[in-house]
Scaffold this active site. Structure first.
Site, PDB file in Angstrom:
ATOM      1  N   ALA A  76       0.953  -1.247   0.004  1.00  0.00           N
ATOM      2  CA  ALA A  76      -0.091   0.037  -0.045  1.00  0.00           C
ATOM      3  C   ALA A  76       1.016   1.261   0.137  1.00  0.00           C
ATOM      4  CB  ALA A  76      -0.948   0.064   1.242  1.00  0.00           C
ATOM      5  N   GLY A 124       0.661  -4.953   0.904  1.00  0.00           N
ATOM      6  CA  GLY A 124      -0.423  -5.143   0.090  1.00  0.00           C
ATOM      7  C   GLY A 124       0.006  -6.025  -1.107  1.00  0.00           C
ATOM      8  N   GLU A 179      -0.548  -9.413  -0.132  1.00  0.00           N
ATOM      9  CA  GLU A 179      -1.932  -9.471   0.139  1.00  0.00           C
ATOM     10  C   GLU A 179      -2.723  -9.744  -1.172  1.00  0.00           C
ATOM     11  OE1 GLU A 179      -2.050  -6.225   3.125  1.00  0.00           O
ATOM     12  OE2 GLU A 179      -3.023  -7.705   4.220  1.00  0.00           O
ATOM     13  N   GLU A 234       4.243  -5.120   7.542  1.00  0.00           N
ATOM     14  CA  GLU A 234       3.733  -4.013   8.154  1.00  0.00           C
ATOM     15  C   GLU A 234       4.086  -3.696   9.648  1.00  0.00           C
ATOM     16  OE1 GLU A 234       2.550  -6.403   6.069  1.00  0.00           O
ATOM     17  OE2 GLU A 234       0.964  -5.522   4.742  1.00  0.00           O
TER      18      GLU A 234
HETATM   19  N1  T1G Z   1       4.609   3.446   0.145  1.00  0.00           N
HETATM   20  C1  T1G Z   1       5.156   4.595  -0.223  1.00  0.00           C
HETATM   21  N2  T1G Z   1       6.281   4.891  -0.729  1.00  0.00           N
HETATM   22  C2  T1G Z   1       7.030   3.738  -0.933  1.00  0.00           C
HETATM   23  C3  T1G Z   1       6.805   2.411  -0.224  1.00  0.00           C
HETATM   24  C4  T1G Z   1       5.255   2.201   0.156  1.00  0.00           C
HETATM   25  N3  T1G Z   1       4.783   1.131   0.536  1.00  0.00           N
HETATM   26  N4  T1G Z   1       7.860   1.608  -0.308  1.00  0.00           N
HETATM   27  C5  T1G Z   1       8.751   2.339  -0.641  1.00  0.00           C
HETATM   28  N5  T1G Z   1       8.455   3.849  -0.923  1.00  0.00           N
HETATM   29  C6  T1G Z   1       9.268   4.769  -1.591  1.00  0.00           C
HETATM   30  C7  T1G Z   1      10.465   5.164  -0.700  1.00  0.00           C
HETATM   31  O1  T1G Z   1      10.189   6.041   0.282  1.00  0.00           O
HETATM   32  C8  T1G Z   1      11.425   5.663  -1.654  1.00  0.00           C
HETATM   33  O2  T1G Z   1      11.171   7.161  -1.792  1.00  0.00           O
HETATM   34  C9  T1G Z   1      11.118   4.888  -2.881  1.00  0.00           C
HETATM   35  O3  T1G Z   1       9.674   4.448  -2.783  1.00  0.00           O
HETATM   36  C10 T1G Z   1      12.315   3.920  -3.184  1.00  0.00           C
HETATM   37  O4  T1G Z   1      12.092   3.115  -1.696  1.00  0.00           O
HETATM   38  C11 T1G Z   1      -2.802  -2.572   3.423  1.00  0.00           C
HETATM   39  C12 T1G Z   1      -1.211  -1.465   5.220  1.00  0.00           C
HETATM   40  C13 T1G Z   1       9.847  -1.989  -1.255  1.00  0.00           C
HETATM   41  C14 T1G Z   1      11.734  -3.151  -0.186  1.00  0.00           C
HETATM   42  O5  T1G Z   1       6.288  -1.522   4.614  1.00  0.00           O
HETATM   43  O6  T1G Z   1      10.447  -1.853   2.522  1.00  0.00           O
HETATM   44  O7  T1G Z   1       1.023  -2.501   2.428  1.00  0.00           O
HETATM   45  O8  T1G Z   1      12.981   8.392  -1.102  1.00  0.00           O
HETATM   46  O9  T1G Z   1      14.667   3.638  -1.366  1.00  0.00           O
HETATM   47  O10 T1G Z   1      15.896   0.058  -1.158  1.00  0.00           O
HETATM   48  O11 T1G Z   1      -1.747  -4.402   4.597  1.00  0.00           O
HETATM   49  O12 T1G Z   1      11.035   0.596  -0.004  1.00  0.00           O
HETATM   50  O13 T1G Z   1      12.693   7.717  -3.650  1.00  0.00           O
HETATM   51  O14 T1G Z   1      11.073   9.459  -2.485  1.00  0.00           O
HETATM   52  O15 T1G Z   1      13.254   2.015   0.278  1.00  0.00           O
HETATM   53  O16 T1G Z   1      14.556  -0.749  -3.475  1.00  0.00           O
HETATM   54  C15 T1G Z   1       3.710  -2.426   3.676  1.00  0.00           C
HETATM   55  C16 T1G Z   1       7.966  -0.592   2.428  1.00  0.00           C
HETATM   56  C17 T1G Z   1       3.161  -0.943   3.281  1.00  0.00           C
HETATM   57  C18 T1G Z   1       7.321  -1.852   2.500  1.00  0.00           C
HETATM   58  C19 T1G Z   1      12.291  -1.286  -1.828  1.00  0.00           C
HETATM   59  N6  T1G Z   1       5.162  -2.364   2.906  1.00  0.00           N
HETATM   60  N7  T1G Z   1       9.053  -0.564   1.410  1.00  0.00           N
HETATM   61  O17 T1G Z   1      13.538  -0.884  -1.045  1.00  0.00           O
HETATM   62  O18 T1G Z   1      13.953   1.594  -2.618  1.00  0.00           O
HETATM   63  S1  T1G Z   1       1.785  -0.977   4.164  1.00  0.00           S
HETATM   64  C20 T1G Z   1       6.390  -1.961   3.302  1.00  0.00           C
HETATM   65  C21 T1G Z   1      10.299  -1.019   1.532  1.00  0.00           C
HETATM   66  C22 T1G Z   1       0.604  -2.169   3.470  1.00  0.00           C
HETATM   67  C23 T1G Z   1      -1.600  -3.502   3.705  1.00  0.00           C
HETATM   68  C24 T1G Z   1      -0.522  -2.515   4.280  1.00  0.00           C
HETATM   69  C25 T1G Z   1      11.126  -0.645   0.261  1.00  0.00           C
HETATM   70  C26 T1G Z   1      11.385  -1.807  -0.533  1.00  0.00           C
HETATM   71  P1  T1G Z   1      12.145   8.439  -2.268  1.00  0.00           P
HETATM   72  P2  T1G Z   1      13.691   2.374  -1.169  1.00  0.00           P
HETATM   73  P3  T1G Z   1      14.400   0.052  -2.094  1.00  0.00           P
END
Ligand code: T1G
Length: 683
Positions: free
Chosen positions: A62, A101, A104, A124
């Site tokens: 998400a 997500g 999911e 999450e």
């Molecule tokens: N949402 C928005 N922006 C995101 C994002 C996300 N989920 N993940 C990464 N970004 C942005 C990040 O801020 C950066 O921005 C750019 O993308 C590159 O990220 C309903 C509620 C996926 C392993 O917790 O672990 O789904 O600095 O530098 O090293 O149940 O990003 O370029 O402006 O980290 O290649 C759950 C979080 C969400 C995963 C990639 N997902 N992200 O790593 O790139 S909640 C997470 C990561 C959800 C549902 C629930 C990592 C990555 P900018 P990066 P990377």
């Protein structure tokens, strides 16, 4: 360009997600995906569906930036339910990482195929929430409770191979064949009468042993301590085994909304974005390209030099490591190999990778061997005279374009740069011990450090897996300067009647891994202590004179058993009481609340001064330093975010309340202004 496109392949409709950089399920994406699902439902000639993605991963989940505002329909749960309710089989093709997500939505599909390098998980919990789009209810139904619990509660992903073993993925296919294999799979199942539907499965949760949950809670008690999300994750999975799906999903939603609006998730989301923001340098011209770095020189094969060298060896760089004495060089090299072999024993490296890394190391005694290095980092004794001498030599030895960096923890990088003819190529690279483990790197920009050298340092930090924060030049930069503010108060509290155990316990209760006096014992009380010049003028000096130099001598502020467990030391406490009695301070019982305020509020104040002076670019950078370098508990967001959360007016009031006992603390005008206006350090 739409972020979701559809393409017909015979009786199969291929739905493609393309929302760089991580294919996050933003509102726009969810709407476009819902349109595609509607297209499938309305077209009888479509007999099967493939969902796939462009880019280097399937999805990071998400869109976290949308949290905190009211949910916008279709929500991700609604979209996944619509996919699951299709009367046609859906095959999802995971071209890479599928998290949150992203995992999911895969669980809402009937079939799942993945490339070998895909990592699939529900992280999450790491941002203080739980999988809120069916993950806690579908995953245990697909893989069983015992496999689902660690994935959901630790937030760590599983490999595609593990996913296939536990039934989360049906097939693993080569990346170049993924799209075609998915279409063929869809055609293969199109004619089947029935298809697996995760939310309706009970075979993997029937008969789950209720004791599993309490056993898991007990096994992970330390990880769960003080955190809201992990406990709710376990409870949600437990309910999946006790409630019908619809009731379980309702509880999951209730828990999700409670957590996402809670302080801990707001803090953890702040930490997530602050770390990434820290890697950006305000005002850096967009066209600045990093310099090429292939060969790195490290001066010093001690704890820091060896640890720093390992970062570059592991990342594939050739390293020349210089020491003055052969035995020190051999000792340092042997310790590096021992560390690598320990990592290999834990399965985090192969034997070949260890040999390859060590094979890139050239241990030498002659600094002339640094002549063709692109970057040289000195990790010599923390004495300005020695640093200046080293940089003077490097300036003559190294090629003109080489970058020269100091690993100094406190010293003036401008003064060091002034010893060279290339101050624009000099900066600080402050690693934290153990340097091969700690993620934080303070990149200290000198007044003359060029934008290109700075950009090169930030690029290198990313390549060696560090979280880099830019600091200006001041005594102790960002982290150690604030640590000094805390240590000053910790020492003062001992002179007013407190003892190490009480002071440390206050920070342990706050969530730090250890308190200031435990830290001192671990680092060694004899750092900078000279037995020939000692004069029993401080508690630390007297303890060193008594041979109490910390954990390494079995005693410092605490006594240590064979198991290195600490116990309060009557000997040390007697020294402390003696100094306290002679300090002229009123000796009193000091409350834990006062200790916490006296330790943490001056740190926040020092952070505000650091912002005022432009030493740090932003408050989030300061939080990133303390979370990644000093163990500040991430679920409170770091010192500046925590101050925002409790209220800057409360911090200011505390500083003013204790002002008499903290005469050296100069209250920041920035703090005063924000406290008065109700502002926050983090916008
Ligand atoms: N949402 C928005 N922006 C995101 C994002 C996300 N989920 N993940 C990464 N970004 C942005 C990040 O801020 C950066 O921005 C750019 O993308 C590159 O990220 C309903 C509620 C996926 C392993 O917790 O672990 O789904 O600095 O530098 O090293 O149940 O990003 O370029 O402006 O980290 O290649 C759950 C979080 C969400 C995963 C990639 N997902 N992200 O790593 O790139 S909640 C997470 C990561 C959800 C549902 C629930 C990592 C990555 P900018 P990066 P990377």
């Amino acid at each position: 360009m739409s972020k979701v496109t559809t393409q017909r392949e015979g009786n199969v409709l291929v739905v493609t997600l393309d929302n760089p950089p991580v294919n996050a399920f933003s509102t726009e994406v969810r709407n476009a995906m819902a349109d595609a699902v509607g297209e499938v439902a309305a077209d009888d000639t479509v007999e099967a569906v493939v969902i796939r993605a462009e880019g280097r991963m399937f999805s990071g989940g998400a869109d976290i930036t949308e949290f905190g505002s009211a949910p916008v329909h279709p929500t991700l749960p609604e979209l996944i339910d619509a996919i699951e309710d299709l009367d046609k089989p859906v095959v999802i093709a995971l071209n890479g990482t599928a998290l949150g997500g992203g995992c999911e939505i895969a669980l809402g599909c009937n079939y799942r195929i993945a490339v070998p390098g895909a990592k699939i998980g529900l992280p999450e919990v790491k941002i203080g929430i739980l999988p809120g789009a069916g993950g806690t209810q579908r995953l245990p139904r697909v893989v069983g409770v015992e496999e689902a619990l660690p994935i959901i509660v630790t937030g760590n992903p599983v490999s595609a191979q593990k996913a296939e073993e536990i039934g989360l993925v049906d097939r693993i296919v080569a990346p170049e064949a993924l799209r075609e294999e998915a279409i063929a799979f869809a055609r293969e199942v199109a004619g089947r009468a029935e298809h697996p539907v995760s939310s309706r499965r009970t075979d993997r949760i029937e008969g789950s042993d209720p004791a599993v949950f309490d056993q898991f809670r007990a096994r992970h008690a330390r990880r769960l301590q003080g955190l809201d999300a992990p406990a709710k994750c376990i409870e949600a999975v437990e309910l999946a085994t006790r409630l019908p799906y619809d009731e379980g999903i309702a509880k999951e939603r209730e828990f999700f909304m409670e957590l996402v609006n809670g302080d801990q998730s707001k803090a953890l989301r702040h930490v997530f974005f602050a770390e990434r923001q820290a890697g950006k340098i305000d005002g850096l011209p967009k066209d600045v390209q990093p310099l090429p770095v292939r060969k790195v020189g490290i001066i010093g094969a001690g704890t820091m030099g060896g640890g720093i060298a390992m970062n570059f060896l592991t990342a594939g760089y050739d390293v020349v490591m210089v020491e003055r004495q052969q035995d020190a060089l051999d000792r340092g090299t042997a310790i590096m190999r021992k560390n690598y072999e320990a990592t290999a024993r834990k399965g985090r490296m192969t034997g070949e990778q260890v040999e390859a890394a060590m094979g890139r190391l050239t241990p030498v005694l002659d600094m002339q061997a640094l002549a063709d290095c692109d970057l040289v980092i000195e990790a010599v004794f923390e004495l300005m005279e020695i640093k200046k001498d080293v940089f003077g030599q490097l300036d003559t030895i190294c090629k003109p374009e080489a970058i020269l960096a100091s690993n100094t923890s406190y010293l003036d990088v401008n003064a060091i740069a002034a010893c060279t003819s290339r101050p624009e190529q000099v900066l600080g690279l402050h690693f934290f011990s153990p340097a091969n483990i700690m993620r934080l790197l303070e990149v200290v920009r000198g007044d003359k450090t060029s934008p290109q050298v700075l950009a090169t340092a930030m690029d290198l930090a990313r390549k060696i897996g560090k979280v880099a924060v830019v600091s200006g030049v001041c005594h102790g930069f960002i982290g150690n300067r604030m640590l000094g503010a805390r240590q000053d108060q910790a020492n003062a509290l001992l002179m007013e009647g407190a003892l190490p155990a009480q002071v440390d316990q206050v920070l342990l209760d706050f969530g730090f891994p250890m308190g200031p006096f435990q830290m001192a014992d671990l680092a060694g009380l004899d750092i900078g202590w000279d037995p020939d010049k000692t004069s029993s003028s401080t508690v630390r000096e007297v303890l060193c004179e008594q041979g109490r130099r910390g954990q390494k001598t079995g005693g410092g502020f605490y006594d240590y058993g064979e198991d290195r467990q600490r116990t309060p030391s009557e000997a040390a406490n007697a020294v402390i009481r003696d100094f306290a009695a002679r300090s002229g301070n009123e000796q009193r019982d000091i409350t834990d609340d006062e200790i916490r305020e006296r330790l943490l509020y001056p740190m926040v104040n020092e952070g505000a001064l650091i912002l005022e002076e432009g030493i740090a670019q932003r408050a989030g950078d300061i939080d990133t330093v303390w979370v990644n370098g000093y163990g500040w508990p991430p679920h409170t967001g770091g010192p500046m975010f925590w101050a925002d959360t409790i209220g800057l007016d409360k911090v200011l009031a505390g500083l003013e309340r204790h002002a008499e006992r903290m005469p050296d603390v100069k209250i920041s005008q920035l703090l005063r202004d924000k406290a008065a206006s109700g502002g926050r350090f983090n916008g």
